[in-house]
Design a protein around this motif. Structure first.
Motif, PDB file in Angstrom:
ATOM      1  N   SER A  32      53.397  87.576  39.721  1.00  0.00           N
ATOM      2  CA  SER A  32      54.712  88.159  39.418  1.00  0.00           C
ATOM      3  C   SER A  32      54.800  89.479  40.175  1.00  0.00           C
ATOM      4  O   SER A  32      53.840  89.871  40.857  1.00  0.00           O
ATOM      5  N   THR A  33      55.923  90.179  40.001  1.00  0.00           N
ATOM      6  CA  THR A  33      56.051  91.493  40.647  1.00  0.00           C
ATOM      7  C   THR A  33      54.920  92.430  40.213  1.00  0.00           C
ATOM      8  O   THR A  33      54.602  93.382  40.917  1.00  0.00           O
ATOM      9  N   GLY A  34      54.303  92.142  39.053  1.00  0.00           N
ATOM     10  CA  GLY A  34      53.240  93.002  38.512  1.00  0.00           C
ATOM     11  C   GLY A  34      52.061  93.188  39.453  1.00  0.00           C
ATOM     12  O   GLY A  34      51.355  94.199  39.364  1.00  0.00           O
ATOM     13  N   VAL A  35      51.834  92.235  40.359  1.00  0.00           N
ATOM     14  CA  VAL A  35      50.676  92.387  41.253  1.00  0.00           C
ATOM     15  C   VAL A  35      50.929  93.434  42.338  1.00  0.00           C
ATOM     16  O   VAL A  35      50.022  93.794  43.079  1.00  0.00           O
ATOM     17  N   TRP A  36      52.171  93.924  42.411  1.00  0.00           N
ATOM     18  CA  TRP A  36      52.525  94.911  43.444  1.00  0.00           C
ATOM     19  C   TRP A  36      52.810  96.280  42.836  1.00  0.00           C
ATOM     20  O   TRP A  36      53.444  97.125  43.474  1.00  0.00           O
ATOM     21  N   LEU A  52      59.899  90.389  44.388  1.00  0.00           N
ATOM     22  CA  LEU A  52      60.628  89.401  43.576  1.00  0.00           C
ATOM     23  C   LEU A  52      59.674  88.525  42.785  1.00  0.00           C
ATOM     24  O   LEU A  52      58.514  88.355  43.168  1.00  0.00           O
ATOM     25  N   ASP A  53      60.172  88.004  41.672  1.00  0.00           N
ATOM     26  CA  ASP A  53      59.475  86.954  40.920  1.00  0.00           C
ATOM     27  C   ASP A  53      59.994  85.620  41.439  1.00  0.00           C
ATOM     28  O   ASP A  53      61.207  85.342  41.363  1.00  0.00           O
ATOM     29  N   LEU A  54      59.108  84.781  41.943  1.00  0.00           N
ATOM     30  CA  LEU A  54      59.530  83.438  42.379  1.00  0.00           C
ATOM     31  C   LEU A  54      59.998  82.635  41.152  1.00  0.00           C
ATOM     32  O   LEU A  54      59.673  82.990  40.011  1.00  0.00           O
TER      33      LEU A  54
END
Ligand code: COA
Length: 256
Positions: A32-36, A52-54
Protein backbone atom coordinates in the motif's frame (compact mmCIF):
# COMPACT_ATOMS: atom_id res chain seq x y z
CA UNK A 1 -7.54 11.22 1.77
CA UNK A 2 -7.62 12.04 -1.97
CA UNK A 3 -9.30 9.56 -4.27
CA UNK A 4 -9.80 9.45 -8.04
CA UNK A 5 -12.02 7.08 -9.98
CA UNK A 6 -10.23 4.93 -12.55
CA UNK A 7 -12.37 2.61 -14.71
CA UNK A 8 -15.10 2.83 -12.07
CA UNK A 9 -12.74 1.95 -9.16
CA UNK A 10 -11.94 4.49 -6.42
CA UNK A 11 -8.16 4.76 -6.25
CA UNK A 12 -6.75 6.25 -3.06
CA UNK A 13 -3.47 8.13 -3.13
CA UNK A 14 -1.18 10.18 -0.92
CA UNK A 15 0.32 13.42 -2.16
CA UNK A 16 3.08 15.57 -0.67
CA UNK A 17 5.33 18.33 -2.01
CA UNK A 18 4.93 20.43 -5.13
CA UNK A 19 6.84 21.59 -8.16
CA UNK A 20 7.38 20.67 -11.80
CA UNK A 21 8.90 17.27 -11.02
CA UNK A 22 6.61 14.42 -9.95
CA UNK A 23 7.74 11.13 -8.43
CA UNK A 24 4.96 8.52 -8.67
CA UNK A 25 5.38 5.55 -6.32
CA UNK A 26 3.86 2.09 -6.95
CA UNK A 27 3.91 -0.51 -4.16
CA UNK A 28 4.50 -4.25 -4.50
CA UNK A 29 2.50 -7.42 -3.82
CA UNK A 30 0.16 -7.01 -0.87
CA UNK A 31 1.47 -3.48 -0.28
CA UNK A 32 0.00 0.00 0.00
CA UNK A 33 1.10 3.63 0.10
CA UNK A 34 2.41 2.77 3.60
CA UNK A 35 5.59 1.26 2.16
CA UNK A 36 6.58 4.73 0.92
CA UNK A 37 6.02 6.62 4.17
CA UNK A 38 9.62 7.85 4.43
CA UNK A 39 9.74 8.96 0.79
CA UNK A 40 6.42 10.85 1.11
CA UNK A 41 7.69 12.58 4.25
CA UNK A 42 11.27 13.30 3.34
CA UNK A 43 11.37 14.10 -0.39
CA UNK A 44 8.50 16.61 -0.40
CA UNK A 45 10.93 19.56 -0.34
CA UNK A 46 12.22 18.82 -3.85
CA UNK A 47 9.29 17.42 -5.84
CA UNK A 48 5.66 16.43 -5.92
CA UNK A 49 5.53 12.93 -4.42
CA UNK A 50 2.48 10.79 -5.23
CA UNK A 51 1.86 7.23 -4.01
CA UNK A 52 -1.22 5.23 -5.00
CA UNK A 53 -2.94 2.15 -3.63
CA UNK A 54 -3.50 -0.32 -6.47
CA UNK A 55 -7.05 -1.78 -6.71
CA UNK A 56 -7.83 -4.14 -3.82
CA UNK A 57 -4.97 -2.70 -1.76
CA UNK A 58 -4.82 -0.17 1.08
CA UNK A 59 -7.77 2.22 0.88
CA UNK A 60 -8.56 1.70 -2.81
CA UNK A 61 -11.64 -0.16 -4.00
CA UNK A 62 -11.76 -3.01 -6.49
CA UNK A 63 -10.45 -6.53 -6.39
CA UNK A 64 -6.83 -6.53 -7.47
CA UNK A 65 -5.49 -7.98 -10.71
CA UNK A 66 -3.53 -11.06 -11.65
CA UNK A 67 -1.73 -9.62 -14.67
CA UNK A 68 0.91 -6.91 -14.62
CA UNK A 69 -0.62 -5.40 -17.79
CA UNK A 70 -3.88 -4.76 -15.92
CA UNK A 71 -2.03 -2.84 -13.19
CA UNK A 72 -0.28 -0.85 -15.96
CA UNK A 73 -3.74 0.21 -17.21
CA UNK A 74 -4.64 1.34 -13.69
CA UNK A 75 -1.46 3.43 -13.36
CA UNK A 76 -2.05 4.97 -16.80
CA UNK A 77 -5.66 5.77 -15.83
CA UNK A 78 -4.49 7.18 -12.50
CA UNK A 79 -1.99 9.53 -14.19
CA UNK A 80 -4.69 10.66 -16.65
CA UNK A 81 -7.26 11.21 -13.87
CA UNK A 82 -4.84 13.24 -11.73
CA UNK A 83 -3.54 15.25 -14.70
CA UNK A 84 0.03 14.04 -14.28
CA UNK A 85 1.37 14.29 -17.81
CA UNK A 86 4.96 13.21 -17.20
CA UNK A 87 6.39 11.54 -14.10
CA UNK A 88 9.40 9.76 -12.71
CA UNK A 89 7.81 6.35 -12.12
CA UNK A 90 9.19 4.36 -9.20
CA UNK A 91 8.04 0.82 -8.43
CA UNK A 92 8.92 -1.60 -5.68
CA UNK A 93 8.94 -5.36 -6.32
CA UNK A 94 5.69 -6.11 -8.22
CA UNK A 95 5.39 -2.32 -8.58
CA UNK A 96 8.77 -2.46 -10.33
CA UNK A 97 7.33 -4.95 -12.79
CA UNK A 98 4.43 -2.56 -13.38
CA UNK A 99 6.93 0.28 -13.89
CA UNK A 100 8.99 -1.70 -16.43
CA UNK A 101 5.87 -2.73 -18.35
CA UNK A 102 4.65 0.88 -18.23
CA UNK A 103 8.01 2.11 -19.60
CA UNK A 104 7.72 -0.37 -22.49
CA UNK A 105 4.11 0.60 -23.27
CA UNK A 106 4.10 4.37 -22.60
CA UNK A 107 7.67 5.71 -22.67
CA UNK A 108 6.42 9.20 -23.58
CA UNK A 109 4.79 9.56 -20.16
CA UNK A 110 8.05 9.02 -18.26
CA UNK A 111 10.81 11.43 -17.34
CA UNK A 112 12.58 8.72 -15.38
CA UNK A 113 12.25 5.18 -14.08
CA UNK A 114 13.25 3.88 -10.66
CA UNK A 115 13.25 0.14 -10.03
CA UNK A 116 13.45 -0.76 -6.34
CA UNK A 117 13.90 -4.38 -5.16
CA UNK A 118 12.64 -5.90 -8.37
CA UNK A 119 13.64 -7.80 -11.50
CA UNK A 120 12.84 -8.32 -15.16
CA UNK A 121 11.51 -11.78 -14.30
CA UNK A 122 9.80 -12.49 -10.98
CA UNK A 123 9.24 -16.21 -10.56
CA UNK A 124 7.71 -16.94 -7.16
CA UNK A 125 8.73 -19.76 -4.83
CA UNK A 126 6.02 -22.49 -4.97
CA UNK A 127 6.19 -22.60 -1.14
CA UNK A 128 4.79 -19.04 -1.04
CA UNK A 129 1.66 -20.09 -2.98
CA UNK A 130 1.27 -23.26 -0.90
CA UNK A 131 1.53 -21.42 2.43
CA UNK A 132 -0.80 -18.59 1.41
CA UNK A 133 -3.43 -21.13 0.32
CA UNK A 134 -3.07 -23.32 3.42
CA UNK A 135 -2.56 -20.79 6.23
CA UNK A 136 -2.74 -17.14 5.19
CA UNK A 137 -1.24 -15.55 8.34
CA UNK A 138 1.61 -18.09 8.34
CA UNK A 139 2.26 -17.40 4.64
CA UNK A 140 2.34 -13.65 5.27
CA UNK A 141 4.73 -14.12 8.21
CA UNK A 142 7.01 -16.31 6.03
CA UNK A 143 7.15 -13.72 3.23
CA UNK A 144 7.62 -10.78 5.61
CA UNK A 145 10.60 -12.43 7.33
CA UNK A 146 12.19 -13.19 3.94
CA UNK A 147 11.60 -9.57 2.92
CA UNK A 148 13.98 -7.94 5.41
CA UNK A 149 17.66 -8.34 6.27
CA UNK A 150 18.63 -10.54 9.24
CA UNK A 151 19.37 -7.43 11.34
CA UNK A 152 16.03 -5.71 10.73
CA UNK A 153 14.23 -4.51 13.87
CA UNK A 154 11.37 -6.73 15.01
CA UNK A 155 9.01 -3.74 14.96
CA UNK A 156 9.56 -3.39 11.19
CA UNK A 157 8.82 -7.08 10.60
CA UNK A 158 5.66 -6.87 12.73
CA UNK A 159 4.47 -3.76 10.91
CA UNK A 160 5.04 -5.44 7.52
CA UNK A 161 3.08 -8.48 8.70
CA UNK A 162 0.15 -6.40 9.91
CA UNK A 163 0.16 -4.17 6.79
CA UNK A 164 0.20 -7.22 4.49
CA UNK A 165 -2.52 -9.00 6.46
CA UNK A 166 -4.80 -6.06 5.61
CA UNK A 167 -4.66 -7.28 1.99
CA UNK A 168 -7.29 -9.97 1.33
CA UNK A 169 -5.83 -13.38 0.43
CA UNK A 170 -7.22 -13.44 -3.14
CA UNK A 171 -5.61 -10.07 -3.84
CA UNK A 172 -2.17 -11.17 -2.61
CA UNK A 173 -2.43 -14.47 -4.49
CA UNK A 174 -3.39 -12.53 -7.65
CA UNK A 175 -0.35 -10.28 -7.14
CA UNK A 176 1.99 -13.26 -6.89
CA UNK A 177 0.42 -14.87 -9.97
CA UNK A 178 1.03 -11.61 -11.83
CA UNK A 179 4.68 -11.64 -10.68
CA UNK A 180 5.16 -15.30 -11.54
CA UNK A 181 4.03 -14.71 -15.16
CA UNK A 182 6.09 -11.53 -15.59
CA UNK A 183 9.15 -11.73 -17.82
CA UNK A 184 10.61 -8.84 -19.82
CA UNK A 185 14.21 -10.06 -19.67
CA UNK A 186 14.44 -10.04 -23.49
CA UNK A 187 12.85 -6.58 -23.84
CA UNK A 188 14.84 -4.38 -21.45
CA UNK A 189 16.91 -2.84 -24.27
CA UNK A 190 13.69 -1.29 -25.62
CA UNK A 191 13.35 0.88 -22.49
CA UNK A 192 14.49 4.39 -23.50
CA UNK A 193 13.94 6.04 -20.09
CA UNK A 194 16.80 7.16 -17.80
CA UNK A 195 16.76 4.48 -15.11
CA UNK A 196 17.95 4.10 -11.53
CA UNK A 197 17.99 0.61 -9.98
CA UNK A 198 18.02 0.28 -6.18
CA UNK A 199 18.54 -3.01 -4.34
CA UNK A 200 19.48 -4.11 -0.83
CA UNK A 201 22.55 -6.33 -0.58
CA UNK A 202 20.54 -8.78 1.58
CA UNK A 203 17.47 -8.93 -0.68
CA UNK A 204 16.40 -12.59 -0.78
CA UNK A 205 13.19 -12.14 -2.80
CA UNK A 206 14.73 -10.19 -5.68
CA UNK A 207 18.47 -10.64 -5.15
CA UNK A 208 21.19 -8.21 -6.32
CA UNK A 209 21.72 -10.50 -9.34
CA UNK A 210 18.31 -9.32 -10.63
CA UNK A 211 19.27 -5.66 -10.12
CA UNK A 212 22.59 -6.18 -11.91
CA UNK A 213 20.72 -7.71 -14.83
CA UNK A 214 18.49 -4.63 -15.02
CA UNK A 215 21.52 -2.33 -14.92
CA UNK A 216 23.35 -4.26 -17.65
CA UNK A 217 20.38 -4.45 -20.02
CA UNK A 218 18.68 -1.05 -19.68
CA UNK A 219 20.76 1.49 -21.60
CA UNK A 220 22.60 3.88 -19.28
CA UNK A 221 20.97 2.53 -16.10
CA UNK A 222 22.65 3.28 -12.78
CA UNK A 223 22.67 0.81 -9.88
CA UNK A 224 22.62 1.72 -6.21
CA UNK A 225 23.29 -1.31 -4.02
CA UNK A 226 22.42 -0.48 -0.42
CA UNK A 227 24.31 -2.35 2.30
CA UNK A 228 22.60 -4.24 5.13
CA UNK A 229 19.15 -3.96 3.57
CA UNK A 230 16.67 -6.58 2.43
CA UNK A 231 13.80 -6.49 -0.05
CA UNK A 232 12.04 -3.53 1.66
CA UNK A 233 15.14 -1.39 1.20
CA UNK A 234 13.10 1.86 1.21
CA UNK A 235 11.81 1.07 4.72
CA UNK A 236 14.97 -0.55 6.11
CA UNK A 237 17.42 2.03 4.78
CA UNK A 238 15.26 5.09 3.99
CA UNK A 239 18.12 7.58 4.32
CA UNK A 240 20.32 5.85 1.75
CA UNK A 241 17.35 5.21 -0.55
CA UNK A 242 16.32 8.87 -0.35
CA UNK A 243 19.86 10.09 -1.10
CA UNK A 244 19.74 8.11 -4.37
CA UNK A 245 16.23 9.36 -5.20
CA UNK A 246 17.10 12.94 -4.32
CA UNK A 247 20.12 12.81 -6.65
CA UNK A 248 17.93 11.58 -9.50
CA UNK A 249 15.18 14.13 -8.88
CA UNK A 250 17.57 17.09 -8.68
CA UNK A 251 19.92 16.14 -11.54
CA UNK A 252 21.16 19.51 -12.83
CA UNK A 253 19.68 20.73 -16.07
CA UNK A 254 17.02 18.05 -16.17
CA UNK A 255 13.37 19.09 -16.00
CA UNK A 256 11.48 15.90 -15.20
N1 COA B 1 17.15 -11.27 -13.31
C1 COA B 1 18.26 -11.95 -13.59
N2 COA B 1 18.33 -13.31 -13.58
C2 COA B 1 17.20 -13.97 -13.28
C3 COA B 1 15.99 -13.31 -13.00
C4 COA B 1 15.99 -11.91 -13.02
N3 COA B 1 14.89 -11.21 -12.76
N4 COA B 1 15.04 -14.22 -12.74
C5 COA B 1 15.62 -15.42 -12.88
N5 COA B 1 16.93 -15.26 -13.20
C6 COA B 1 17.89 -16.32 -13.43
C7 COA B 1 18.04 -17.20 -12.18
O1 COA B 1 18.98 -16.68 -11.29
C8 COA B 1 18.45 -18.48 -12.80
O2 COA B 1 19.82 -18.39 -13.12
P1 COA B 1 20.80 -19.69 -12.97
O3 COA B 1 20.23 -20.69 -13.91
O4 COA B 1 22.13 -19.14 -13.35
O5 COA B 1 20.70 -20.10 -11.54
C9 COA B 1 17.66 -18.53 -14.10
O6 COA B 1 17.39 -17.17 -14.43
C10 COA B 1 16.32 -19.25 -13.98
O7 COA B 1 15.64 -18.76 -12.83
P2 COA B 1 14.06 -18.81 -12.56
O8 COA B 1 13.39 -18.40 -13.78
O9 COA B 1 13.78 -18.00 -11.35
O10 COA B 1 13.69 -20.32 -12.33
P3 COA B 1 14.23 -21.33 -11.23
O11 COA B 1 13.44 -22.57 -11.46
O12 COA B 1 15.73 -21.40 -11.30
O13 COA B 1 13.85 -20.69 -9.80
C11 COA B 1 12.53 -19.83 -7.98
C12 COA B 1 12.51 -20.45 -9.37
C13 COA B 1 11.11 -19.41 -7.63
C14 COA B 1 13.11 -20.78 -6.95
C15 COA B 1 13.43 -18.54 -8.03
O14 COA B 1 12.94 -17.70 -9.04
C16 COA B 1 13.53 -17.77 -6.74
O15 COA B 1 14.23 -18.16 -5.82
N6 COA B 1 12.84 -16.61 -6.71
C17 COA B 1 13.00 -15.65 -5.61
C18 COA B 1 12.02 -15.89 -4.49
C19 COA B 1 10.66 -15.35 -4.74
O16 COA B 1 9.68 -16.06 -4.66
N7 COA B 1 10.57 -14.06 -4.99
C20 COA B 1 9.30 -13.41 -5.17
C21 COA B 1 9.37 -12.47 -6.33
S1 COA B 1 7.96 -11.43 -6.33
Amino acid sequence: MPTVVVSGIPIHYELTGSGPTCLCLVHGAGGSTGVWVRQLEELADIAQIVALDLPGHGQSGGRGCDRIEDYVKVVRGFLDATGLVKVVLCGHSMGGAVAQAFALAHPGRLAGLVLVGTGARLRVLPKIFELLERDYPEGVRFISRLAVSPGAPEVLVESLISQTLNTPRPVLLGDFRACDAFDVMARLREIPTPTLVICGTHDQLTPPKYAQFLQHHIAGARLELIAEAGHYVQLERPDETNVALRELLTAPGEKR
